[in-house]
Write a protein that holds these residues in place. Structure first.
Motif, mmCIF file in Angstrom:
data_model
loop_
_atom_site.group_PDB
_atom_site.id
_atom_site.type_symbol
_atom_site.label_atom_id
_atom_site.label_comp_id
_atom_site.label_asym_id
_atom_site.label_seq_id
_atom_site.Cartn_x
_atom_site.Cartn_y
_atom_site.Cartn_z
ATOM 1 N N TRP A 67 14.255 19.161 1.792
ATOM 2 C CA TRP A 67 14.147 18.589 3.126
ATOM 3 C C TRP A 67 15.346 17.668 3.354
ATOM 4 C CZ3 TRP A 67 14.097 13.287 3.267
ATOM 5 C CH2 TRP A 67 13.729 12.632 2.087
ATOM 6 N N LYS A 282 9.038 11.480 15.599
ATOM 7 C CA LYS A 282 8.258 12.044 14.497
ATOM 8 C C LYS A 282 8.947 11.803 13.159
ATOM 9 C CE LYS A 282 6.246 16.459 13.016
ATOM 10 N NZ LYS A 282 6.082 17.904 13.371
ATOM 11 N N ILE A 283 10.279 11.937 13.140
ATOM 12 C CA ILE A 283 11.033 11.713 11.903
ATOM 13 C C ILE A 283 10.953 10.258 11.472
ATOM 14 C CG2 ILE A 283 13.372 11.659 10.956
ATOM 15 C CD1 ILE A 283 13.957 14.177 12.573
ATOM 16 N N ARG A 286 7.692 9.574 9.941
ATOM 17 C CA ARG A 286 7.647 10.151 8.596
ATOM 18 C C ARG A 286 8.416 9.287 7.616
ATOM 19 N NH1 ARG A 286 4.976 12.663 4.732
ATOM 20 N NH2 ARG A 286 6.279 14.043 3.450
ATOM 21 N N GLN A 287 9.571 8.773 8.021
ATOM 22 C CA GLN A 287 10.358 7.904 7.147
ATOM 23 C C GLN A 287 9.593 6.631 6.818
ATOM 24 O OE1 GLN A 287 13.957 7.787 9.582
ATOM 25 N NE2 GLN A 287 15.098 8.769 7.929
#
Length: 302
Positions: A67, A282-283, A286-287
């Motif tokens: 990823w 969204k990223i 997630r981080q």
């Protein structure tokens, strides 16, 4: 048939880092896990039994995927203009009829593989058979420019890559209409060695002042129209690879280009700036989740 403790021990063996086993392995095979399970449980466990225990578990530590997070904010700053061009916009204004956006890239090292035996056609209950052994006949590099709004493609094959082949496909585009008489030619490229940096912009403007270089973000081939067209090319034209020589590859690519341009079809692009903003939200979430998880693990380890 097996108590919960046995299930837990089997999973613990599979989860244990290979480094902890003092074996020079990167990962354990099923046979390795089974051998260690037999030692831990003191029973002659079967491979199939160990596999069933592990296969039913929700977490499978022997599987992994790669990823990468897009590099924001430079990613967003560079992706925005690209998405605008896909939507027919330039600097926030609609592109005029004399403005053309072209997505350009190269597909490197297309090999000519002469198979040792003729291919066998498919038959009932049997797929076509391609001989595994082959003789290498060199490789070609395909460079193409894809008209984002028209779906028209202009390409050529080269024996080498570099600045000169990059310039030749640009001159080839400029020699054809409607680009020859266009007002602006927005040239979308990636960060490869040929079109990289400010020097490439200067070289292109020296060829023709109407050429405007637009660089994609790093790791953004999924936003590059011509990269998507190359994926289609690989699937529909170059697979399976069974070419007698480089001329056979060149001819196949030329015929495919001619066929595609008979009914040019642009990509139905749906990813826009709004979806880009949603993706980055969204990223970022997630981080944050990954950071919180790492902090929790460090605290528990301490």
């Amino acid at each position: 048939m097996f108590p919960p403790l046995d299930h837990a021990l089997v999973k613990a063996v599979a989860w244990e880092l290979v480094a902890a086993t003092q074996q020079p392995l990167r990962r354990q095979a099923l046979a390795d896990v089974t051998a260690r399970v037999r030692t831990v449980l003191g029973t002659p466990s079967r491979r199939s039994t160990v596999w069933r225990m592990l296969d039913t578990d929700a977490i499978k530590p022997w599987r992994d995927t790669y990823w990468i997070f897009p590099r924001a904010p430079p990613f967003a700053d560079q992706a925005g203009p690209m998405l605008d061009l896909s939507a027919g916009l330039g600097h926030g204004d609609p592109l005029g009829p004399q403005d053309h956006s072209l997505s350009a890239d190269e597909k490197t090292s297309i090999p000519a593989r002469r198979r040792g035996h003729p291919a066998l056609p498919p038959a009932p209950g049997r797929a076509a058979s391609i001989a595994h052994e082959d003789a290498r006949g060199g490789a070609l590099h395909s460079r193409a420019a894809w008209d984002v709004r028209r779906g028209h493609v202009i390409g050529r094959c080269e024996l080498t890559t570099g600045i000169d082949p990059f310039g030749r496909v640009g001159k080839q585009v400029l020699a054809e209409e409607p680009y020859r008489s266009g007002a602006r030619l927005l040239w979308i490229v990636d960060h490869g060695s040929s079109p990289r940096g400010a020097a490439s912009k200067q070289r292109l403007r020296q060829v023709d002042s109407r050429l405007i270089l637009v660089h994609t973000p790093v790791h953004a081939s999924w936003l590059h129209h011509v990269a998507i067209s190359f994926a289609i090319l690989q699937r529909k034209v170059l697979t399976p690879n069974d070419f007698a020589d480089l001329e056979a590859i060149r001819l196949r690519l030329a015929l495919y280009e001619e066929l595609s341009n008979q009914t040019p079809t642009p990509l139905q692009w749906k990813f826009d700036r709004t979806k880009l903003i949603a993706l980055f939200a969204k990223i970022e979430a997630r981080q944050r989740a990954l950071t919180d998880t790492q902090c929790t693990c460090f605290k528990e380890a301490a």
